[in-house]
Design an enzyme around this catalytic site. Structure first.
Site, mmCIF file in Angstrom:
data_model
loop_
_atom_site.group_PDB
_atom_site.id
_atom_site.type_symbol
_atom_site.label_atom_id
_atom_site.label_comp_id
_atom_site.label_asym_id
_atom_site.label_seq_id
_atom_site.Cartn_x
_atom_site.Cartn_y
_atom_site.Cartn_z
ATOM 1 N N ALA A 136 0.851 -1.193 0.000
ATOM 2 C CA ALA A 136 0.000 0.000 0.000
ATOM 3 C C ALA A 136 0.883 1.238 0.000
ATOM 4 C CB ALA A 136 -0.929 -0.006 1.216
ATOM 5 N N SER A 137 0.263 2.400 0.112
ATOM 6 C CA SER A 137 1.012 3.647 -0.012
ATOM 7 C C SER A 137 1.927 3.908 1.173
ATOM 8 C CB SER A 137 0.043 4.817 -0.171
ATOM 9 O OG SER A 137 -0.839 4.881 0.925
ATOM 10 N N GLY A 139 3.098 1.288 3.454
ATOM 11 C CA GLY A 139 4.061 0.211 3.659
ATOM 12 C C GLY A 139 3.640 -1.060 2.970
ATOM 13 N N GLN A 140 4.349 -2.147 3.262
ATOM 14 C CA GLN A 140 4.017 -3.440 2.695
ATOM 15 C C GLN A 140 4.193 -4.525 3.753
ATOM 16 O OE1 GLN A 140 6.719 -3.279 -0.631
ATOM 17 N NE2 GLN A 140 8.171 -4.695 0.320
ATOM 18 N N VAL A 141 3.629 -5.715 3.473
ATOM 19 C CA VAL A 141 3.568 -6.786 4.465
ATOM 20 C C VAL A 141 4.296 -8.024 3.938
ATOM 21 C CG1 VAL A 141 2.044 -8.264 5.815
ATOM 22 C CG2 VAL A 141 1.357 -5.925 5.303
ATOM 23 N N LYS A 155 4.881 -5.790 8.964
ATOM 24 C CA LYS A 155 4.542 -4.578 8.215
ATOM 25 C C LYS A 155 5.753 -3.654 8.244
ATOM 26 C CE LYS A 155 0.487 -2.658 8.485
ATOM 27 N NZ LYS A 155 -0.788 -2.062 8.953
ATOM 28 N N ASP A 290 -12.924 -0.841 9.350
ATOM 29 C CA ASP A 290 -12.775 -1.237 7.941
ATOM 30 C C ASP A 290 -13.007 -2.740 7.780
ATOM 31 O OD1 ASP A 290 -12.282 -0.939 5.261
ATOM 32 O OD2 ASP A 290 -10.096 -1.011 5.443
#
Length: 560
Positions: A136-137, A139-141, A155, A290
């Site tokens: 995503a904008s 970070g990343q997993v 993360k 969410d």
């Protein structure tokens, strides 16, 4: 302020170019942004291709946001949950925005992890999957395994993302300052407050320790629930830029085929999920904001798992009671009760005509009570409520819209799993429970104790405050500060009228002097033109000049 403008000048010009590219010249020409554009560039806008104008204005707003990048996309996505501030058509466009971006190099991710944890990655993880599970904008997993054998997800925040976000936030503040008048004229009364709130949200999202705290809070609240599980955050291995969480396997809650293969009842899963979520709202007042299918997993034993706690909503006790009161008033077909609870829920509610407000709510009640249970839709109700909130400019807590949005998502999930799923049937008992809690002896005593404490504090401080006021009065030091607003246009008009009146009086004076000068007796040195003294001609010339100025001022278009 000047320093900020200079440092952002290059980026502001890029923003202006994007606005112009999508046909928003009026945003530039009607605001202080026009000072940044040369005359030659302004003229070229008139010859731009017309294809962009075949789209609606709101579609072009979305295109602008997409071009400006992740920070602006996140702002628009946050604003898509605020139908009290934006028109429905713009909300629909903002909901189309996607902030997914390509992953960054795994070597960079490793470097960030090692720098944040202060040791080699091999001293923390026995395995580290180089292919990200998602990106995503912010970070990343990545999936990994601790040296102790536990499977986890890691993360990792993008490199330099904090600096980029801060730059864009500074730019947003500058843009709002330059276009504040234009935005207010188009119905956005408090743009600076919106950017301030968004800035707080973004800075919180940039700090992964905040998400870890939310997860721990939920784990404590639901530690006795056997049907609900929240993954464990490893606080000792987490920092502001790295978050290590327990890996939990399961299928998406909407994967009906897998649920049936595990011999689970999809209907029961849907009911359990809704029960868990309504408990978050109406019992604890803190909820996962969410709950889309990718964030709600189901284990083979039927346990529901929530992941990704980056967005969490909260309601105070009073807000919780007022929100429940809106639904209870609707169930009882009591428009007045709905109106009163809306006013209690709103942060500010300046409703000019309560009777009209109640009438609109009564129309809403009649429309929905005439429907069969199968025809009732949370989505339709949420849309109608949001239109009323927007029309009456009710500033309600942002958590209310997160709840409505989440209920719509959950209704969609429920209908995939449960053919007879009806959100209202689940909400009704919680509403009754909230009313019982609100008027319980314990709560009434608590409110009475709070009121008594406040009254006692007032009584204790009142004599000292009165003495201080009397002392200032006796010394002549008491001052009253009166702040007026909205009078600038009136003052400008008054200033123009005074200026014109003065010029008119001078013009009349010279005209009278011209007439009287014809009666005067002058020395032989006085020059005459066509039998009239030159001084008279001069006076008439000045009179004509002043009269011309008055004509120009009278026909000049006011520009504010």
């Amino acid at each position: 302020m000047f320093k900020n403008t200079i440092s952002n000048l290059s980026r502001i010009r890029q923003v202006v170019e994007v606005l112009v590219r999508y046909g928003f010249e009026d945003v530039v020409t009607s605001t202080a942004l026009r000072r940044l554009i040369t005359q030659k560039r302004r003229l070229s806008w008139q010859h731009a291709e017309r294809a962009v104008f075949e789209t609606s204005r709101w579609e072009r707003v979305r295109m602008v946001i997409e071009d400006l990048g992740p920070t602006f996309i996140k702002l628009a996505q946050a604003m898509s949950n605020r139908p009290d501030l934006l028109p429905e058509a713009l909300i629909d466009e903002f909901q189309k925005l996607q902030s997914d971006v390509p992953p960054f190099d795994v070597r960079v991710a490793r470097e960030i992890i090692e720098r944040e944890l202060g040791r080699p990655i091999t001293e923390v993880f026995s395995e580290f999957d180089e292919k990200p599970l998602g990106s995503a904008s912010i970070g990343q997993v990545h999936k990994a395994r601790l040296l102790t054998g536990e499977d986890v997800v890691v993360k990792v925040q993008r490199p330099d993302v904090q600096e980029k976000v801060r730059t864009d936030l500074s730019l947003l503040h500058e843009l709002v300052r330059l276009t504040a008048g234009f935005l207010r004229n188009h119905g956005l009364s408090n743009p600076q407050d919106i950017v301030d709130a968004f800035e707080r949200s973004m800075m919180k999202e940039l700090d992964y320790t905040s998400e870890a705290r939310s997860m721990e809070q939920f784990r404590k609240l639901y530690e006795s629930y056997e049907t609900f599980y929240i993954p464990k955050p490893y606080r000792e291995l987490s920092t502001a830029k790295v978050l290590v969480i327990e890996f939990v396997s399961g299928c998406k809650i909407t994967d009906k085929a897998q649920l049936l293969e595990w011999k689970l009842s999809p209907e029961k899963v849907a009911e359990t999920g809704m029960d868990i979520y309504l408990t978050q709202i109406f019992e604890f007042g803190i909820f996962h904001a969410d709950p889309h299918p990718g964030n709600v997993l189901v284990r083979p034993d039927g346990t529901i798992v929530l992941i990704d706690f980056g967005m969490v909503g909260k309601l105070s006790k009073q807000q919780k009671y007022a929100f429940a009161g809106v639904f209870i008033g609707m169930a009882r077909q009591d428009a007045r009760s709905m109106a009163l609870n809306f006013r209690r829920l709103a942060l500010t509610a300046d409703i000019p005509d309560m009777r009209t407000f109640e009438a609109d709510l009564n129309d809403l009640i009649e429309d929905f009570t005439m429907l069969d249970v199968k025809e009732m839709s949370m989505s339709d109700l949420a849309d109608r409520l949001q239109v009323i909130i927007y029309d009456y400019k009710l500033q309600v807590p942002g958590a209310v819209f997160l709840i409505l949005r989440a209920l719509v998502i959950l209704e969609g999930i429920g209908k995939v799993l449960h053919p007879r799923f009806n959100t209202f049937e689940f909400v009704r008992p919680y509403g009754a429970r909230i009313i019982a809690e609100q008027y319980s002896t314990e709560n009434i005593l608590s409110e009475a104790q709070y009121t008594g404490t406040q009254l006692l504090a007032l009584i204790q401080t009142l004599p000292a405050d009165v003495r201080q006021i009397m002392r200032k009065i006796s010394r002549g030091d008491l001052r009253l500060k009166v702040e007026l607003s909205g009078y600038q246009a009136l003052m400008r008009t008054a200033d123009q009228l005074v200026s014109r009146t003065i010029i008119a009086l001078i013009t009349v004076a010279f005209l009278l002097f011209s007439g009287l000068s014809l009666l005067g007796r002058y020395s032989p040195d006085m020059r005459y033109l066509h039998g009239i003294p030159v001084i008279t001609w001069w006076s008439l010339g000045i009179t004509g000049f002043l009269f011309l100025i008055l004509l120009i001022l009278g026909t000049k278009k006011r520009r504010y």
